[in-house]
Write an enzyme that holds these catalytic residues in place. Structure first.
Site, PDB file in Angstrom:
ATOM      1  CG  ASN A  94      -1.737  -1.226   1.351  1.00 13.03           C
ATOM      2  OD1 ASN A  94      -2.399  -1.586   0.392  1.00 13.03           O
ATOM      3  ND2 ASN A  94      -1.704  -1.891   2.485  1.00 13.03           N
TER       4      ASN A  94
ATOM      5  CG  HIS B 281      -9.885  -2.914   7.239  1.00 13.12           C
ATOM      6  ND1 HIS B 281      -9.351  -2.810   8.499  1.00 13.12           N
ATOM      7  CD2 HIS B 281      -8.970  -3.572   6.491  1.00 13.12           C
ATOM      8  CE1 HIS B 281      -8.156  -3.375   8.521  1.00 13.12           C
ATOM      9  NE2 HIS B 281      -7.898  -3.848   7.318  1.00 13.12           N
TER      10      HIS B 281
ATOM     11  CD  GLU C  98     -12.557  -0.203   3.593  1.00 16.95           C
ATOM     12  OE1 GLU C  98     -11.792  -0.072   2.616  1.00 16.95           O
ATOM     13  OE2 GLU C  98     -12.727  -1.294   4.166  1.00 16.95           O
TER      14      GLU C  98
ATOM     15  CB  SER D 154      -8.717  -1.912   1.414  1.00 10.92           C
ATOM     16  OG  SER D 154      -9.502  -2.928   2.010  1.00 10.92           O
TER      17      SER D 154
ATOM     18  CG  ASP E 160     -10.819   3.476   7.043  1.00 13.04           C
ATOM     19  OD1 ASP E 160      -9.871   4.094   6.526  1.00 13.04           O
ATOM     20  OD2 ASP E 160     -10.682   2.396   7.648  1.00 13.04           O
TER      21      ASP E 160
ATOM     22  CG  HIS F 108      -6.626   1.528   1.069  1.00 15.67           C
ATOM     23  ND1 HIS F 108      -5.481   0.802   0.812  1.00 15.67           N
ATOM     24  CD2 HIS F 108      -7.210   0.931   2.135  1.00 15.67           C
ATOM     25  CE1 HIS F 108      -5.385  -0.195   1.668  1.00 15.67           C
ATOM     26  NE2 HIS F 108      -6.427  -0.146   2.483  1.00 15.67           N
TER      27      HIS F 108
ATOM     28  CE  LYS G 267      -4.029   0.921   4.987  1.00 20.68           C
ATOM     29  NZ  LYS G 267      -3.378  -0.373   5.283  1.00 20.68           N
TER      30      LYS G 267
HETATM   31  C1  LIG Z   1      -9.686   0.488   5.151  1.00 21.24           C
HETATM   32  C2  LIG Z   1      -8.624   0.203   6.144  1.00 21.24           C
HETATM   33  N1  LIG Z   1      -8.717   0.755   7.359  1.00 21.24           N
HETATM   34  C3  LIG Z   1      -7.797   0.531   8.296  1.00 21.24           C
HETATM   35  C4  LIG Z   1      -6.717  -0.285   8.048  1.00 21.24           C
HETATM   36  C5  LIG Z   1      -5.725  -0.547   9.119  1.00 21.24           C
HETATM   37  O1  LIG Z   1      -4.652   0.323   8.997  1.00 21.24           O
HETATM   38  P1  LIG Z   1      -3.254  -0.045   9.637  1.00 21.24           P
HETATM   39  O2  LIG Z   1      -2.572  -0.940   8.663  1.00 21.24           O
HETATM   40  O3  LIG Z   1      -2.594   1.278   9.818  1.00 21.24           O
HETATM   41  O4  LIG Z   1      -3.536  -0.729  10.930  1.00 21.24           O
HETATM   42  C6  LIG Z   1      -6.558  -0.865   6.801  1.00 21.24           C
HETATM   43  C7  LIG Z   1      -5.365  -1.702   6.542  1.00 21.24           C
HETATM   44  O5  LIG Z   1      -5.267  -2.508   5.725  1.00 21.24           O
HETATM   45  C8  LIG Z   1      -7.549  -0.626   5.821  1.00 21.24           C
HETATM   46  O6  LIG Z   1      -7.460  -1.197   4.624  1.00 21.24           O
END
Ligand SMILES: Cc1ncc(COP(=O)(O)O)c(C=O)c1O
Length: 379
Positions: free
Chosen positions: A42, A125, A167, A171, A196, A199, A228
């Site tokens: 990422n 997620h 989101e 992702s 969220d 990405h 990311k």
């Molecule tokens: C949409 C989403 N939120 C949160 C996270 C978690 O983030 P982190 O990797 O910083 O724990 C991810 C990680 O893959 C994600 O894809």
């Protein structure tokens, strides 16, 4: 020393065997040593792999906070990072967490009460899902991107507040909800909108400020990560000052956890400032994504492609097929990973291909050839 095999853990061997039989066992991968940058990170802007630490130490920054920030872990690097994030996004405040996972479970757990309703997209997620579980609220999981289902859920009678959580750039699918319609539905039904942007930030939207900025939507709270596009580790929630103060007091993953490493906070701040200042990296990332998608379309593989932007999912169905394709691609110099249930729904195993600003046009051309071959051979 933990004991090797104990009666309490004896069932694990059988459970692992079952996972293996189902093609769902995840083995620890060898570190990628191929000539081309990986196609499954990422690190969209290439900042994680840019070897930054060596050239930017003009002052001493501690490696560890040593305690929760509420106790003795607060450092100026935290406030500097949070100020930079808030200024960039135009929010009243931001609060840094040690990961996006911690940010989501902390935010949702702190904000949502057991008498509330959460309307959550089916493909959100795992950290959002777990936040919803911690909140102990009623959770209505709606089909992916189904606006009607969101509106129906919001219009049902309820005891407490309602929250829509999504989101902004999914992702695993590289697709996006209609944020303006979600905001309108939330406003109509007196609900809060939690997004969220993990990405999207750094890559998508004006100056990389994400899809809320692109669509002119103001969420009630936004999660972003530093691991990311910004190439470090950690995450943040951005929103109002009152929300920041509430999270400081009530987000359990923040309160009861060692503060983000000041060294990481400092590095992440400078990466974020660079990403905001310099459009070249995100332009290169997006151009690479377009080149990869175009190449796969031109060679007849549009059927497997989904979404848009730097996440390029190739949906192939069965987990074993995705694993065989990933192995084939790796053997031919293209590092992709198979993504299987429970990360994605049953029947939608895929190669989640991602491009970054570090890929050259030769890297992209090689990926088009190898992934195209893999699609022909195994589907
Ligand atoms: C949409 C989403 N939120 C949160 C996270 C978690 O983030 P982190 O990797 O910083 O724990 C991810 C990680 O893959 C994600 O894809």
């Amino acid at each position: 020393v933990p004991r090797a095999t104990t009666p309490a853990l004896a069932h694990l061997a059988a459970a692992l065997h079952t996972l293996d039989e189902q093609g769902l066992l995840r083995r620890r991968p060898e570190p990628w040593t191929g000539a081309r940058p990986t196609f499954c990170s990422n690190d969209y802007l290439g900042l994680a792999s840019a070897g930054r630490a060596a050239n930017r130490r003009d002052r001493e920054v501690e490696s560890g906070a040593g305690a929760s920030r509420l106790v003795a872990g607060e450092r100026s690097a935290h406030a500097e990072l949070e100020t930079a994030i808030a200024r960039w996004l135009g929010s009243e405040g931001a609060l840094a967490f040690t990961s996006g996972y911690a940010a989501n479970v902390g935010l949702i757990g702190a904000l949502v009460s057991p008498s509330d309703l959460i309307v959550s997209d089916a493909l959100n997620h795992a950290s959002i899902v777990d936040g919803c579980r911690l909140a102990k609220a009623e959770v209505c999981v709606v089909p992916h991107l189904d606006q009607k289902a969101v509106e129906q859920a919001l219009s049902r009678p309820r005891r407490g507040r309602a929250w829509v959580v999504t989101e902004t750039y999914f992702s695993m699918d590289g697709d996006q909800p209609d944020l303006a319609r979600l905001r309108a539905a939330c406003d109509e039904h007196g609900a809060g909108l939690l997004v969220d942007e993990a990405h999207a930030l750094g890559v998508l939207g004006p100056a990389g400020r994400g899809l809320c900025a692109q669509t002119g939507v103001a969420p009630d709270a936004m999660t972003g990560t530093l691991g990311k596009a910004f190439g470090h580790q950690g995450a943040f929630v951005a929103g109002s000052e009152a929300l920041m103060e509430w999270l400081w007091n009530r987000a359990r993953s923040f309160v009861f956890s060692t503060g983000l490493s000041p060294l990481v906070a400092d590095g992440a701040r400078s990466a974020l400032e660079e990403a905001a200042r310099n459009p070249t990296l995100r332009e290169r990332c997006l151009a690479n994504a377009e080149r990869l998608r175009e190449g796969l379309r031109a060679s007849g593989h549009a059927w497997a492609l989904r979404g848009s932007g730097p996440i390029v999912p190739l949906i192939v169905g069965a987990p074993e097929r995705a694993v065989r394709m990933a192995t084939f691609a790796q053997e031919h110099g293209i590092h992709v990973q198979a993504i299987r249930p429970p990360t994605v729904p049953v029947g939608t195993s895929r190669l989640r291909v991602t491009v970054t600003a570090r890929h050259t046009s030769e890297d992209i051309a090689a990926a088009v050839t190898v992934l195209g071959d893999a699609l022909l051979r195994f589907t």
